[in-house]
Design a protein around this motif. Structure first.
Motif, PDB file in Angstrom:
ATOM      1  N   GLY A  19      11.055  -7.605  -3.379  1.00 12.27           N
ATOM      2  CA  GLY A  19      11.737  -7.036  -4.551  1.00 12.27           C
ATOM      3  C   GLY A  19      10.856  -5.948  -5.129  1.00 12.27           C
ATOM      4  N   ASP A  20      10.575  -6.055  -6.408  1.00 13.39           N
ATOM      5  CA  ASP A  20       9.753  -5.032  -7.060  1.00 13.39           C
ATOM      6  C   ASP A  20       8.267  -5.383  -7.035  1.00 13.39           C
ATOM      7  OD1 ASP A  20      11.981  -3.581  -7.710  1.00 13.39           O
ATOM      8  OD2 ASP A  20      12.225  -4.529  -9.681  1.00 13.39           O
ATOM      9  N   THR A  21       7.935  -6.497  -6.417  1.00 10.04           N
ATOM     10  CA  THR A  21       6.545  -6.957  -6.468  1.00 10.04           C
ATOM     11  C   THR A  21       5.783  -6.545  -5.220  1.00 10.04           C
ATOM     12  OG1 THR A  21       7.401  -8.899  -7.601  1.00 10.04           O
ATOM     13  CG2 THR A  21       5.099  -8.999  -6.882  1.00 10.04           C
ATOM     14  N   PRO A  22       4.833  -5.628  -5.362  1.00 12.24           N
ATOM     15  CA  PRO A  22       4.008  -5.294  -4.203  1.00 12.24           C
ATOM     16  C   PRO A  22       3.071  -6.453  -3.873  1.00 12.24           C
ATOM     17  CG  PRO A  22       3.419  -3.921  -6.101  1.00 12.24           C
ATOM     18  CD  PRO A  22       4.457  -4.885  -6.572  1.00 12.24           C
ATOM     19  N   VAL A  23       3.065  -6.844  -2.629  1.00 12.62           N
ATOM     20  CA  VAL A  23       2.249  -7.988  -2.210  1.00 12.62           C
ATOM     21  C   VAL A  23       1.113  -7.537  -1.292  1.00 12.62           C
ATOM     22  CG1 VAL A  23       2.307 -10.191  -0.975  1.00 12.62           C
ATOM     23  CG2 VAL A  23       4.143  -9.598  -2.553  1.00 12.62           C
ATOM     24  N   LEU A  24       1.381  -6.524  -0.467  1.00 13.89           N
ATOM     25  CA  LEU A  24       0.312  -5.876   0.294  1.00 13.89           C
ATOM     26  C   LEU A  24       0.305  -4.410  -0.136  1.00 13.89           C
ATOM     27  CD1 LEU A  24       0.938  -7.268   3.922  1.00 13.89           C
ATOM     28  CD2 LEU A  24      -0.528  -8.243   2.125  1.00 13.89           C
ATOM     29  N   ARG A  25      -0.833  -3.940  -0.585  1.00 11.76           N
ATOM     30  CA  ARG A  25      -0.937  -2.571  -1.104  1.00 11.76           C
ATOM     31  C   ARG A  25      -1.987  -1.820  -0.301  1.00 11.76           C
ATOM     32  NH1 ARG A  25      -0.611  -3.021  -7.376  1.00 11.76           N
ATOM     33  NH2 ARG A  25      -0.012  -5.185  -7.704  1.00 11.76           N
ATOM     34  N   ASP A  26      -1.560  -1.225   0.761  1.00 12.32           N
ATOM     35  CA  ASP A  26      -2.470  -0.393   1.557  1.00 12.32           C
ATOM     36  C   ASP A  26      -3.585  -1.204   2.204  1.00 12.32           C
ATOM     37  OD1 ASP A  26      -3.510   1.770   2.786  1.00 12.32           O
ATOM     38  OD2 ASP A  26      -4.316   2.722   0.993  1.00 12.32           O
ATOM     39  N   ILE A  27      -3.195  -2.116   3.045  1.00 12.53           N
ATOM     40  CA  ILE A  27      -4.156  -2.953   3.762  1.00 12.53           C
ATOM     41  C   ILE A  27      -4.393  -2.372   5.159  1.00 12.53           C
ATOM     42  CG2 ILE A  27      -4.488  -5.218   4.856  1.00 12.53           C
ATOM     43  CD1 ILE A  27      -4.546  -5.810   2.053  1.00 12.53           C
ATOM     44  N   SER A  28      -5.650  -2.177   5.507  1.00 11.15           N
ATOM     45  CA  SER A  28      -6.020  -1.790   6.871  1.00 11.15           C
ATOM     46  C   SER A  28      -6.989  -2.822   7.416  1.00 11.15           C
ATOM     47  CB  SER A  28      -6.647  -0.398   6.895  1.00 11.15           C
ATOM     48  OG  SER A  28      -5.705   0.569   6.478  1.00 11.15           O
ATOM     49  N   LEU A  29      -6.711  -3.276   8.618  1.00 13.01           N
ATOM     50  CA  LEU A  29      -7.551  -4.324   9.203  1.00 13.01           C
ATOM     51  C   LEU A  29      -7.440  -4.241  10.722  1.00 13.01           C
ATOM     52  CD1 LEU A  29      -9.162  -7.035   8.612  1.00 13.01           C
ATOM     53  CD2 LEU A  29      -6.995  -8.197   8.996  1.00 13.01           C
ATOM     54  N   GLY A  44      -1.930 -16.547  -3.927  1.00 13.45           N
ATOM     55  CA  GLY A  44      -1.048 -15.461  -4.367  1.00 13.45           C
ATOM     56  C   GLY A  44      -1.583 -14.072  -4.062  1.00 13.45           C
ATOM     57  N   GLY A  45      -2.740 -14.000  -3.418  1.00 13.59           N
ATOM     58  CA  GLY A  45      -3.375 -12.706  -3.151  1.00 13.59           C
ATOM     59  C   GLY A  45      -2.768 -11.931  -2.000  1.00 13.59           C
ATOM     60  N   GLY A  46      -1.890 -12.587  -1.206  1.00 15.39           N
ATOM     61  CA  GLY A  46      -1.215 -11.897  -0.107  1.00 15.39           C
ATOM     62  C   GLY A  46      -1.703 -12.284   1.278  1.00 15.39           C
ATOM     63  N   LYS A  47      -2.538 -13.306   1.371  1.00 15.08           N
ATOM     64  CA  LYS A  47      -3.119 -13.678   2.666  1.00 15.08           C
ATOM     65  C   LYS A  47      -2.046 -14.125   3.667  1.00 15.08           C
ATOM     66  CE  LYS A  47      -5.741 -16.903   0.834  1.00 15.08           C
ATOM     67  NZ  LYS A  47      -5.140 -16.826  -0.526  1.00 15.08           N
ATOM     68  N   VAL A 219     -13.262 -11.197   4.959  1.00 16.59           N
ATOM     69  CA  VAL A 219     -12.415 -10.279   4.201  1.00 16.59           C
ATOM     70  C   VAL A 219     -11.990 -11.001   2.934  1.00 16.59           C
ATOM     71  CG1 VAL A 219     -10.152  -9.143   4.206  1.00 16.59           C
ATOM     72  CG2 VAL A 219     -11.567  -9.090   6.276  1.00 16.59           C
ATOM     73  N   PHE A 220     -12.286 -10.436   1.799  1.00 19.92           N
ATOM     74  CA  PHE A 220     -11.863 -11.024   0.526  1.00 19.92           C
ATOM     75  C   PHE A 220     -10.665 -10.245  -0.003  1.00 19.92           C
ATOM     76  CE2 PHE A 220     -12.190 -10.908  -4.210  1.00 19.92           C
ATOM     77  CZ  PHE A 220     -11.733 -12.203  -4.429  1.00 19.92           C
ATOM     78  N   MET A 221      -9.546 -10.947  -0.122  1.00 20.06           N
ATOM     79  CA  MET A 221      -8.286 -10.335  -0.577  1.00 20.06           C
ATOM     80  C   MET A 221      -7.901 -10.861  -1.937  1.00 20.06           C
ATOM     81  SD  MET A 221      -5.350 -10.251   2.335  1.00 20.06           S
ATOM     82  CE  MET A 221      -4.022  -9.475   1.419  1.00 20.06           C
ATOM     83  N   ASP A 222      -7.458  -9.967  -2.786  1.00 21.85           N
ATOM     84  CA  ASP A 222      -6.953 -10.369  -4.096  1.00 21.85           C
ATOM     85  C   ASP A 222      -5.961  -9.306  -4.544  1.00 21.85           C
ATOM     86  OD1 ASP A 222      -6.578 -11.603  -6.527  1.00 21.85           O
ATOM     87  OD2 ASP A 222      -8.536 -11.070  -7.344  1.00 21.85           O
ATOM     88  N   GLY A 223      -4.844  -9.752  -5.091  1.00 20.55           N
ATOM     89  CA  GLY A 223      -3.867  -8.796  -5.630  1.00 20.55           C
ATOM     90  C   GLY A 223      -3.327  -7.823  -4.606  1.00 20.55           C
ATOM     91  N   GLY A 224      -3.257  -8.262  -3.347  1.00 22.72           N
ATOM     92  CA  GLY A 224      -2.642  -7.418  -2.322  1.00 22.72           C
ATOM     93  C   GLY A 224      -3.542  -6.344  -1.761  1.00 22.72           C
ATOM     94  N   VAL A 225      -4.832  -6.378  -2.122  1.00 16.97           N
ATOM     95  CA  VAL A 225      -5.771  -5.425  -1.527  1.00 16.97           C
ATOM     96  C   VAL A 225      -6.963  -6.167  -0.935  1.00 16.97           C
ATOM     97  CG1 VAL A 225      -5.151  -3.529  -3.094  1.00 16.97           C
ATOM     98  CG2 VAL A 225      -7.076  -5.025  -3.655  1.00 16.97           C
ATOM     99  N   ILE A 226      -7.636  -5.507   0.006  1.00 20.59           N
ATOM    100  CA  ILE A 226      -8.927  -5.997   0.470  1.00 20.59           C
ATOM    101  C   ILE A 226      -9.959  -5.479  -0.528  1.00 20.59           C
ATOM    102  CG2 ILE A 226     -10.676  -5.868   2.283  1.00 20.59           C
ATOM    103  CD1 ILE A 226      -8.371  -5.718   4.322  1.00 20.59           C
ATOM    104  N   ARG A 240     -20.712  -7.631  -3.162  1.00 20.33           N
ATOM    105  CA  ARG A 240     -20.957  -6.416  -3.935  1.00 20.33           C
ATOM    106  C   ARG A 240     -20.052  -6.347  -5.149  1.00 20.33           C
ATOM    107  NH1 ARG A 240     -20.780  -3.656   1.327  1.00 20.33           N
ATOM    108  NH2 ARG A 240     -22.947  -3.488   2.018  1.00 20.33           N
ATOM    109  N   GLU A 241     -18.855  -6.908  -4.998  1.00 21.83           N
ATOM    110  CA  GLU A 241     -17.837  -6.735  -6.032  1.00 21.83           C
ATOM    111  C   GLU A 241     -17.824  -7.912  -6.993  1.00 21.83           C
ATOM    112  OE1 GLU A 241     -15.968  -4.022  -6.342  1.00 21.83           O
ATOM    113  OE2 GLU A 241     -16.859  -3.126  -4.538  1.00 21.83           O
ATOM    114  N   GLU A 242     -17.646  -7.606  -8.267  1.00 17.31           N
ATOM    115  CA  GLU A 242     -17.609  -8.664  -9.273  1.00 17.31           C
ATOM    116  C   GLU A 242     -16.454  -9.642  -9.020  1.00 17.31           C
ATOM    117  OE1 GLU A 242     -19.668  -9.891 -11.347  1.00 17.31           O
ATOM    118  OE2 GLU A 242     -18.186 -11.324 -12.096  1.00 17.31           O
ATOM    119  N   ARG A 243     -15.299  -9.136  -8.554  1.00 13.41           N
ATOM    120  CA  ARG A 243     -14.164 -10.047  -8.282  1.00 13.41           C
ATOM    121  C   ARG A 243     -14.524 -11.057  -7.200  1.00 13.41           C
ATOM    122  NH1 ARG A 243      -9.538  -5.762  -7.386  1.00 13.41           N
ATOM    123  NH2 ARG A 243      -7.932  -7.375  -7.142  1.00 13.41           N
TER     124      ARG A 243
END
Ligand SMILES: Nc1ncnc2c1ncn2[C@@H]1O[C@H](COP(=O)(O)OP(=O)(O)O)[C@@H](O)[C@H]1O
Ligand SMILES: [Mg+2]
Length: 253
Positions: A19-29, A44-47, A219-226, A240-243
């Protein structure tokens, strides 16, 4: 694409919305032969959606997907049926909930697709299925039906079933999350054995110690991004990332 040629699988700029909810946002792997990739991250991160797109259970809205030289999708448009059928021969998928056929014996669960889908000779498929079941610690359970096995045994049977199709890569989606700790350990042990044989695998897992031990890359995924990826030791011990840090702290607590 630069990473495509040597990779078992390559996903570039993948996008997927429900629907209107992006679940994967520009994932390259991309995954190299023999590589073990662990995918971690909050619920819920899109895994699962990522694995479902890689295994053609869901379609990308945009982006490219290829298996080896086989171009499955580009710019969100998919190849012909026969291309998708060929791609499906390249991977195996092991879900959280085993998904064995309840009315088939364990042996038939493992040998059925090689015979029916791949047209392999029955004798050969049966011999291989028995060997795979033995390797998974299930010798003697060939004639049982799934409900006569523990959850851990069923999961090991479903791993044997995936391997029976000679996949180039096996995807696991939280393979132990339905199991208690003892049964989890037996399943993790067989996956570790496959990693030691350099089976190419992508494993979505909430078992942080396992990810650290078995994966070449995390690979750490959250909110549809790596959010972050790198060698297991670096991501798990020096994120490296605080998340990523916040997620790992919470998993330890
Ligand atoms: N078939 C679907 N229809 C609508 N929303 C979905 C569907 N599958 C997943 N989602 C949503 O996509 C998001 C990511 O889900 P998922 O890929 O299952 O994440 P994870 O496996 O990391 O927990 C969640 O918000 C989930 O509700
Ligand atoms: Mg999931």
């Amino acid at each position: 694409m630069t990473s495509g040629t040597e990779s078992v699988v390559s996903l570039e700029h993948a996008r997927k919305s429900f629907g209107d909810t992006p679940v994967l946002r520009d994932i390259s792997l991309s995954v190299a032969p023999g590589e073990v990739v662990a995918v971690i991250g909050p619920s819920g991160g899109g895994k699962s959606t990522l694995l479902r797109c890689l295994t053609l259970l869901e379609r990308l809205d945009d982006g490219s997907l290829s298996y080896g030289g086989l171009n499955v999708a580009s710019g969100g448009s998919y190849g012909e049926k026969n291309v998708l059928a060929q791609a499906r021969q390249r991977f195996g998928l092991v879900f959280q909930n085993y998904n064995l056929f309840p009315h088939f014996s364990v042996l038939r669960n493992v040998m059925d697709a090689p015979v029916v889908v791949q047209g392999r000779p029955r004798d050969e498929a049966e011999a291989e299925a028995r060997a795979l079941l033995a390797k998974m610690g299930l010798a003697g359970s060939e004639d049982k039906v799934p409900c006569q096995l523990s959850g851990g045994q069923q999961q090991r049977a479903s791993i044997a079933r995936a391997l029976a199709l000679h996949p180039k890569i096996v995807y696991f989606d939280e393979p132990t999350s339905a199991l208690d700790p003892e049964l989890t350990a037996e399943v993790l042990r067989v996956i570790k054995g496959l990693a030691a044989e350099r089976m190419t695998m992508v494993i979505v897992t909430h078992e942080m110690g396992f990810a650290r031990e078995v994966a070449d890359r995390v690979v750490f995924m959250d909110g549809g991004v790596i959010v972050e990826e790198g060698p297991a030791e670096q991501v798990m011990e020096h994120p490296r990332e605080e998340r990523t840090r916040a997620f790992l702290r919470q998993r330890e607590a």
